[in-house]
Design an enzyme around this catalytic site. Structure first.
Site, mmCIF file in Angstrom:
data_model
loop_
_atom_site.group_PDB
_atom_site.id
_atom_site.type_symbol
_atom_site.label_atom_id
_atom_site.label_comp_id
_atom_site.label_asym_id
_atom_site.label_seq_id
_atom_site.Cartn_x
_atom_site.Cartn_y
_atom_site.Cartn_z
ATOM 1 N N HIS A 96 33.666 8.556 50.827
ATOM 2 C CA HIS A 96 33.642 8.535 52.299
ATOM 3 C C HIS A 96 34.448 7.363 52.852
ATOM 4 O O HIS A 96 34.264 6.969 53.995
ATOM 5 C CB HIS A 96 32.203 8.425 52.807
ATOM 6 C CG HIS A 96 31.275 9.452 52.260
ATOM 7 N ND1 HIS A 96 31.480 10.787 52.465
ATOM 8 C CD2 HIS A 96 30.151 9.353 51.503
ATOM 9 C CE1 HIS A 96 30.498 11.477 51.860
ATOM 10 N NE2 HIS A 96 29.688 10.620 51.264
ATOM 11 N N HIS A 117 29.680 16.088 52.535
ATOM 12 C CA HIS A 117 29.911 16.398 51.116
ATOM 13 C C HIS A 117 30.348 17.845 50.964
ATOM 14 O O HIS A 117 30.250 18.430 49.883
ATOM 15 C CB HIS A 117 28.645 16.166 50.300
ATOM 16 C CG HIS A 117 28.001 14.852 50.556
ATOM 17 N ND1 HIS A 117 27.050 14.672 51.545
ATOM 18 C CD2 HIS A 117 28.190 13.645 49.980
ATOM 19 C CE1 HIS A 117 26.682 13.396 51.559
ATOM 20 N NE2 HIS A 117 27.358 12.760 50.626
#
Lengths: 329, 329
Positions: free
Chosen positions: A56, A215
Site C-alpha cells: 500500500h 487488497h
C-alpha cells in the site's frame, strides 16, 4: 507477472532498504527491518505507531516523520505485521508519554495490534479506522474496512501529538476524525501479489469493480466501465448518504490512486468530484491528489471525504515532513 | 481502453481544471487554459517557462510554483504546445527581467518554443534538455531526447532564479546542469493515448523495451524481462559510460516511475541502483523516488543520475513549493 523485482521473496526487504537510503534524513530501519522509525524522536511526545500489510506504499512507512508517525510496522505484502514488530517499535520510540496505535480494520491487523498492546508493558491506546462505506463485511474484515481515510487520521492525530496533546485526547481525536471520514474505491484492473504471480481477481475489458477493497477484495458490484463523472457520482452518492454532511460543510477531498493510475486521470477525477460536491452544497477547501494508499499495481481510484472544522483544518495544515507528505517545513 | 475519463476529447481540459482547483494557493490557469502560471509572481525575477505535450504529469504544470517554474504550457497529449501558448504565458509572467524557456529536445517542442522566442517581443533565452542516453535519434527527435532530467534542470535553475540570478547566467547554469545529467528508461507495459484508444506499442508477456522514450518510442532493443538488478546495471552502465563521473563523485539519483509502476517497485529499484553506484565509486547523496515524468499509463521506470557540486547541492536543497515537489517551505 511484469514487475521491477529481483525475487518475490525479497521484495519487501529490498524496497525498505531503498526507502531507508532515500530518506536517511527522516527515518531509519529497526533491527531485522521489523519497523521503520523516525530518526529523531521528540521526548515527551506521545508515540504514534501504525502498520499493516505491505503493498500500500507510501502507506504507512512513507508517513513516518515530523507531524505524522513515529514508527510503522510493515508486514509482508497484504499480510499483517506480527505483534513483536509493534512491541519492538514501541520500545524504540516511546519516550515516556505512551503509545497510540493507528490500525486499519482488518481482522489480522486488529488481532496483532491488540496482542501487542497487551504485551507491550507500557501505556497503549488504539484507534481503529473503518472509513470504507462500500461493504459492511469483507474478505478480511468484520465491519467496515479501513482504507485511504487512515492517512487523514494519521496526519491530524500526528499534528496534535506534535503539539503535545496527551494520549487519551489523541485517542478521542483519532476516533472523531475517523467518524468524520468516508471512502469508497473502484478498480479498473486487478493487482498481482509478487508471491502469487497472477492477478488476484479478473475483470473483463468493459468491467470495473465498484467498492473494491485495497487488497482487491470484492466491492458492491461488478459493473460496466463508466465515465469519470458517473464513477464520481456513484462513489460520492454512497459517501454522502452515509456521512450526511450538513449543507455548507467544508471538507477535505482525497483522490487516491491505487498504484497504476496516472496523475492526469486523478486530477480529472478531482474535477468531477469537486463539481458533484459543489452541487451537494459541500465545499472542498482542502485537497490531496495522488497515489497514497495503493494496492500494488491495481488501476483505479478511491475518493475520501473528511468533514472539516476549525481544529481539523489547523491540524491538516500543520507542518509535516515525511517521505510522502511534506509541507510548511 | 480503461481510463478514468469522460471523453477522449476533454481529458486535458478537465485534468487542468482539477489541478487548478486542488492547488489554487499555488497556481491558476491562463485564458482558454493556454498555460498554468504561478498565482503570485516575484517582481524582478527571471520568468521560467516550460511546457510540452501532456501525458507526463506532474511534468510540467506540477512544477509551477516558488523555486521552480513561473508557467507551464500544456499541449494536448503527446503533442507540442503552440507558440501562442508560450507567448501568452511570457506576457503573463515576465516581470521585466526576461524569460527562460526550458524545452525538452523534441522537434515539435523545439520548433514551437523557438518561434515563440522570436515572436514574443521580449528578452528570451532557452535551455534544451537532452539527457536520454538511450538513442541518438528517435521518432520525434534529432539528437538525444529530453526526459526526466528536465525536472532537475527546472529545480536547480528555478532555485537560482528565485535568488535573483540574471537571465544569461541562468541559461549557462541550465546548460551546465543538463550536461551533468543522464537518464535512460525501460518499459514493461505500453501506454494508451486516450484519443487513439489502443496501446501505442506491443510487448510480449516476457518482453521489455530497454531505452524506451517517454512517448513509448523505441529504445535500444527489445529484450526478455530481467531482474531489477539486471535492469539497473544495464541502465546505469549506459549512463556511467556516457557521463564518466570521476571516482568519488556525489550524485543525485532519480528513480522515476512512468505512471503505472507502484512505489514499492521504485524503492526497490532505488536500492539496486544505489548498490551499483556504490560499486562504481559514485555516491548518491540526494534522492528523488516517485512518478514525476510519466508516460500516461506506461509501466516501467527511468533512472537519472546528475553529478553534484557545492552549487548544485545548494540549488537542489533550496525551498520549493509546487504541486508535485515541496520542501523547506
Amino acid at each position: 507477472m511484469k514487475k521491477l523485482i529481483n525475487s518475490a521473496d525479497t521484495v519487501l526487504e529490498e524496497s525498505l532498504d531503498g526507502l531507508a537510503a532515500a530518506h536517511a534524513d527522516i527515518l531509519l530501519l529497526g533491527a531485522d527491518r521489523k519497523f521503520v522509525r523516525r530518526r529523531n524522536l521528540k521526548p515527551g511526545k506521545v508515540a504514534l505507531i501504525s502498520g499493516g500489510g505491505s503493498g500500500h506504499e507510501p502507506l504507512h512507512a512513507g508517513f513516518v516523520g515530523h507531524g505524522m508517525l513515529d514508527a510503522a510496522c510493515p508486514g509482508q505484502v497484504f499480510t499483517s505485521p506480527t505483534p513483536d514488530q509493534m512491541i519492538e517499535a514501541a520500545e524504540a520510540v516511546d519516550t515516556g508519554a505512551g503509545v497510540l496505535f493507528i490500525v486499519k480494520n482488518y481482522e489480522g491487523d486488529v488481532m496483532n495490534f491488540t496482542m501487542a498492546a497487551e504485551m507491550a508493558g507500557r501505556e497503549v491506546a488504539s484507534v481503529v479506522t473503518n472509513d470504507d462505506v462500500a461493504v459492511e463485511k469483507s474478505t478480511y474484515t468484520t465491519g467496515r474496512r479501513g482504507v485511504a481515510g487512515t492517512l487523514i487520521v494519521e496526519k491530524m492525530v500526528g499534528a496534535a501529538a506534535e503539539k503535545g496533546m496527551p494520549l487519551a485526547a489523541l485517542k478521542t481525536l483519532g476516533d472523531d476524525v475517523n467518524r468524520r471520514t468516508r471512502s469508497m474505491g473502484v478498480a479498473l484492473l486487478p493487482c498481482t501479489v509478487p508471491a502469487v504471480g497472477r492477478p488476484n481477481f479478473t475483470l473483463a475489458d468493459n468491467e470495473m469493480e465498484m467498492g473494491v477493497g485495497i487488497h482487491g477484495e470484492p466491492g458492491r458490484r461488478r459493473v460496466p466501465l463508466a465515465s469519470a463523472d458517473a464513477i464520481a457520482a456513484d462513489i460520492l452518492g454512497a459517501i454522502l448518504d452515509d456521512l450526511e454532511p450538513s449543507k455548507g460543510s467544508e471538507v477535505l477531498l482525497l483522490i487516491n490512486g491505487f498504484g497504476a493510475t496516472p496523475l492526469i486521470e486523478l486530477y480529472l477525477m478531482a474535477n468531477s468530484a469537486k463539481r458533484i460536491l459543489d452541487g451537494a452544497g459541500v465545499t472542498a477547501t482542502r485537497f490531496l491528489i495522488g497515489s497514497y494508499v495503493t494496492s500494488l499495481d491495481m488501476a483505479g481510484t478511491s475518493i475520501t471525504v473528511s468533514v472539516l472544522d476549525g481544529q481539523s483544518k489547523e491540524l491538516w495544515d500543520a507542518p509535516v515532513h515525511t517521505a510522502a507528505l511534506r509541507w510548511r517545513m
